[in-house]
Design a protein around this motif. Sequence first.
Motif, PDB file in Angstrom:
ATOM      1  N   ALA A 264       0.802  -1.303  -0.132  1.00 23.15           N
ATOM      2  CA  ALA A 264      -0.071   0.101  -0.034  1.00 23.15           C
ATOM      3  C   ALA A 264       0.946   1.322   0.072  1.00 23.15           C
ATOM      4  N   ILE A 265       1.970   1.075   0.555  1.00 21.68           N
ATOM      5  CA  ILE A 265       2.947   2.256   0.821  1.00 21.68           C
ATOM      6  C   ILE A 265       3.538   2.473  -0.589  1.00 21.68           C
ATOM      7  N   LEU A 266       3.883   1.478  -1.325  1.00 17.98           N
ATOM      8  CA  LEU A 266       4.402   1.652  -2.646  1.00 17.98           C
ATOM      9  C   LEU A 266       3.458   2.157  -3.750  1.00 17.98           C
ATOM     10  N   LEU A 267       2.147   1.903  -3.357  1.00 14.93           N
ATOM     11  CA  LEU A 267       1.351   2.213  -4.447  1.00 14.93           C
ATOM     12  C   LEU A 267       0.966   3.693  -4.107  1.00 14.93           C
ATOM     13  N   PRO A 275      11.011  13.903  -3.865  1.00 18.35           N
ATOM     14  CA  PRO A 275      12.367  13.464  -4.461  1.00 18.35           C
ATOM     15  C   PRO A 275      13.171  12.416  -3.938  1.00 18.35           C
ATOM     16  N   SER A 276      12.720  12.375  -2.751  1.00 15.60           N
ATOM     17  CA  SER A 276      13.696  11.363  -2.043  1.00 15.60           C
ATOM     18  C   SER A 276      12.842  10.255  -1.131  1.00 15.60           C
ATOM     19  N   LEU A 277      13.416   8.728  -0.921  1.00 18.63           N
ATOM     20  CA  LEU A 277      12.735   8.177   0.093  1.00 18.63           C
ATOM     21  C   LEU A 277      12.516   8.897   1.415  1.00 18.63           C
ATOM     22  N   ASP A 278      13.614   9.486   2.133  1.00 14.93           N
ATOM     23  CA  ASP A 278      13.546   9.962   3.251  1.00 14.93           C
ATOM     24  C   ASP A 278      12.422  11.120   3.370  1.00 14.93           C
ATOM     25  N   ASP A 279      12.038  11.783   2.559  1.00  7.95           N
ATOM     26  CA  ASP A 279      11.119  12.858   2.526  1.00  7.95           C
ATOM     27  C   ASP A 279       9.880  12.406   3.159  1.00  7.95           C
ATOM     28  N   TYR A 280       9.376  11.193   2.916  1.00 10.93           N
ATOM     29  CA  TYR A 280       8.172  10.864   3.423  1.00 10.93           C
ATOM     30  C   TYR A 280       8.092  10.803   4.952  1.00 10.93           C
ATOM     31  N   TRP A 281       9.505  10.516   5.596  1.00 14.13           N
ATOM     32  CA  TRP A 281       9.489  10.706   7.008  1.00 14.13           C
ATOM     33  C   TRP A 281      10.019  11.824   7.598  1.00 14.13           C
ATOM     34  N   ALA A 282      10.365  12.941   6.855  1.00 15.18           N
ATOM     35  CA  ALA A 282      11.255  13.845   7.194  1.00 15.18           C
ATOM     36  C   ALA A 282      10.221  14.949   8.016  1.00 15.18           C
ATOM     37  N   MET A 283      10.743  15.697   8.814  1.00 15.52           N
ATOM     38  CA  MET A 283       9.899  16.687   9.557  1.00 15.52           C
ATOM     39  C   MET A 283       9.081  17.531   8.775  1.00 15.52           C
ATOM     40  N   THR A 285       8.614  17.527   5.352  1.00 14.36           N
ATOM     41  CA  THR A 285       7.924  17.209   4.238  1.00 14.36           C
ATOM     42  C   THR A 285       7.131  15.770   4.535  1.00 14.36           C
ATOM     43  N   ARG A 286       6.843  15.582   5.876  1.00 15.76           N
ATOM     44  CA  ARG A 286       6.228  14.414   6.316  1.00 15.76           C
ATOM     45  C   ARG A 286       4.978  14.070   5.617  1.00 15.76           C
ATOM     46  N   VAL A 287       4.505  12.629   5.284  1.00 14.82           N
ATOM     47  CA  VAL A 287       3.381  12.359   4.517  1.00 14.82           C
ATOM     48  C   VAL A 287       2.846  11.415   5.740  1.00 14.82           C
ATOM     49  N   PRO A 288       1.908  11.932   6.350  1.00 20.33           N
ATOM     50  CA  PRO A 288       1.099  11.035   7.530  1.00 20.33           C
ATOM     51  C   PRO A 288       0.487   9.527   6.791  1.00 20.33           C
ATOM     52  N   GLN A 289      -0.032   9.573   5.638  1.00 25.06           N
ATOM     53  CA  GLN A 289      -0.342   8.536   4.983  1.00 25.06           C
ATOM     54  C   GLN A 289       0.668   7.199   5.069  1.00 25.06           C
ATOM     55  N   VAL A 290       1.791   7.769   4.900  1.00 19.82           N
ATOM     56  CA  VAL A 290       3.059   6.672   4.884  1.00 19.82           C
ATOM     57  C   VAL A 290       3.759   6.815   6.217  1.00 19.82           C
ATOM     58  N   ALA A 291       4.149   7.665   6.787  1.00 19.37           N
ATOM     59  CA  ALA A 291       4.776   7.743   8.087  1.00 19.37           C
ATOM     60  C   ALA A 291       4.270   7.148   9.277  1.00 19.37           C
ATOM     61  N   GLU A 292       2.963   7.217   9.182  1.00 21.72           N
ATOM     62  CA  GLU A 292       1.978   6.519  10.277  1.00 21.72           C
ATOM     63  C   GLU A 292       1.745   5.264  10.150  1.00 21.72           C
ATOM     64  N   LEU A 293       1.804   4.516   8.897  1.00 22.31           N
ATOM     65  CA  LEU A 293       1.721   3.216   8.903  1.00 22.31           C
ATOM     66  C   LEU A 293       2.842   2.403   9.198  1.00 22.31           C
TER      67      LEU A 293
END
Length: 598
Positions: A264-267, A275-283, A285-293
């Motif tokens: 689901a995270i990949l999709l 731009p980077s994979l780290d951006d989904y968990w960065a402070m 640029t955090r994406v809650p739909q990814v970081a909280e899963l």
Amino acid sequence: MAQDIKLESEVMDVSGSSQLPNVLAVYIKEEPKLEGEEIDVKKEQIYTEEDEATPLPSTWLLCKEEAHLADARFEEEFSTARFYQKNQTHTCVVPLDPSISDDDSLDDDISDPNYVPVPDQHNEDSSDTTEGQPPTSKRRCRRPVLEEVHEEEDDEEDVGHATPQEERNTTNIGQTKKKWGNLNENDRQSRPTTWSKIDISNPPLPEYQHTPPQYVKNSDYYFEKFFSPQLIQHIVYQTNLYAKQKDVSTTFVTTDEEIRTFIAILLYMGVVQLPSLDDYWAMKTRVPQVAELMPSKRFRLLHRLIHFNDNSQISASVDRFYKIRPIFNFICQAFRCEPQTPKQSIDVVMVGFKGKTAGNLRQYIQNKPDKWGFKLFSRASADGFVHDMVLYQGLTTLQGHGVTLTPEQEALSNTSKIVSVLAQTMTCSQSAIFADNFFTSLQIARYLKNTHGCRYTGTARENRIGNPPLKSTKDFEKKSIPQGHFDYASTDDGILALRWKDNKAVTMLSNDLGVYPVTTCSRYYKETKHKEQLQCPNVIKSYNANMAGIDKSDMLLHLYRTPLRSYRWYMRLFAYSLDLCITIEAKFLTNQIGLIPH
């Protein structure tokens, strides 16, 4: 010659040897030879038919032509055991002009200094020069024009004995460049073809109607129709097994729910791209739909350990896609179970991959959006619903696909075999296949009609349509021939050959629809700066309407492509399988239910 001379052995290429320079072939007198008897060879001696007075040794005669081949093969080629075989039929191939044999640039044994061979443990194979590898600036010289000199055949030919040249061809089969789809159809005709200036006519195929279900379920249900829970369980088992194989003392264990979350995270990353994979968990640029899963470290660990097949069994398989094969077996089986439309198209699909870890599994096709990548042969309906796929891997393509060919299929050319395998899984009793000139031939059109009752329509290359009485392509390209002009002929078994002038001459084969009724199509002209109508045969209109299924599927896949980057080449194919299942789900909801998923 006064003496009776007959060719007893095959052509001996011994030029380049310090002992026998400038020698192409040795002709041996037809007489019994004692075991261990040596051949008397005179250095650079030439005999012709006019030299009647020249004394001729009783055991040999030299050909007056010359050639340059490798010195390393002299000992093997000149083995005396080759002269104790039965009389055989042989062809002596010599240059028409003896002077060209002195040109070192034409020697095939002189390799390109910039060429570096890449060893491969599997059988090597390549496609057409336009599809297998990119164009190079350095091209090797053409071979000289050759002449064939035939000898008489003895009735008692020993067909069971393999010559050293045949043995070399057998042992080096993995290094042979075998071209797909470039065979001359004129040499493969199984029956004589009679052409006549008659159009063909067949009743139209029934239109397929999508039957809506009684009620609509959630989108997860339709996604799991193709990416099934059994496939999730398989991935979980193989991932845990791979982790243990890497480190016996590891405590890593994954579950079905965790793999679903990972997918689901990949999709979602394909929809919300950063731009980077780290951006989904960065402070910032955090994406809650990814970081909280899932935590970042756990996601990276799964990304590194996810696996699809047992590595300990790979040595026993000839399948070069062994690492990803279970994924495609599962999803292709699910695709085949869905209702299929009567009109299907077959085309080449490129799964983009620029890494070097895949070896020559990575192909090159210039006119594709993804020029570098893995080549797949797919069959789809006109709306982009993919129903079956074959992964191209060279000589072992069909063997790795797990199909057993019938004797009729074995007699087909390589590209025709692909079409026949994809046609086997069609479920419609009345159907038609559309394909481009990479697959089209008289041979496959007849096979599909006689074996499956399936019609065929496709653009064709001139060397695959036999010899129909049509105007040549050069005549069609003349300015005196207007656009829209066409010429046609049909065979006695109902196959139409059509040549139509669009911007260029187009050649087609079809046993589905004919030329008439002729319709019109519009084309833009630079001279007049507006569109004009030109004649368009009925078969051309049908081909354009039904051939775009694979292209439409590729377009939908590229809209939100899963960004799964890895040094492991098969991970790109795993991401493609996810994107394909999502696309098929969307087409399923749109076509059968009438809804567009959000």
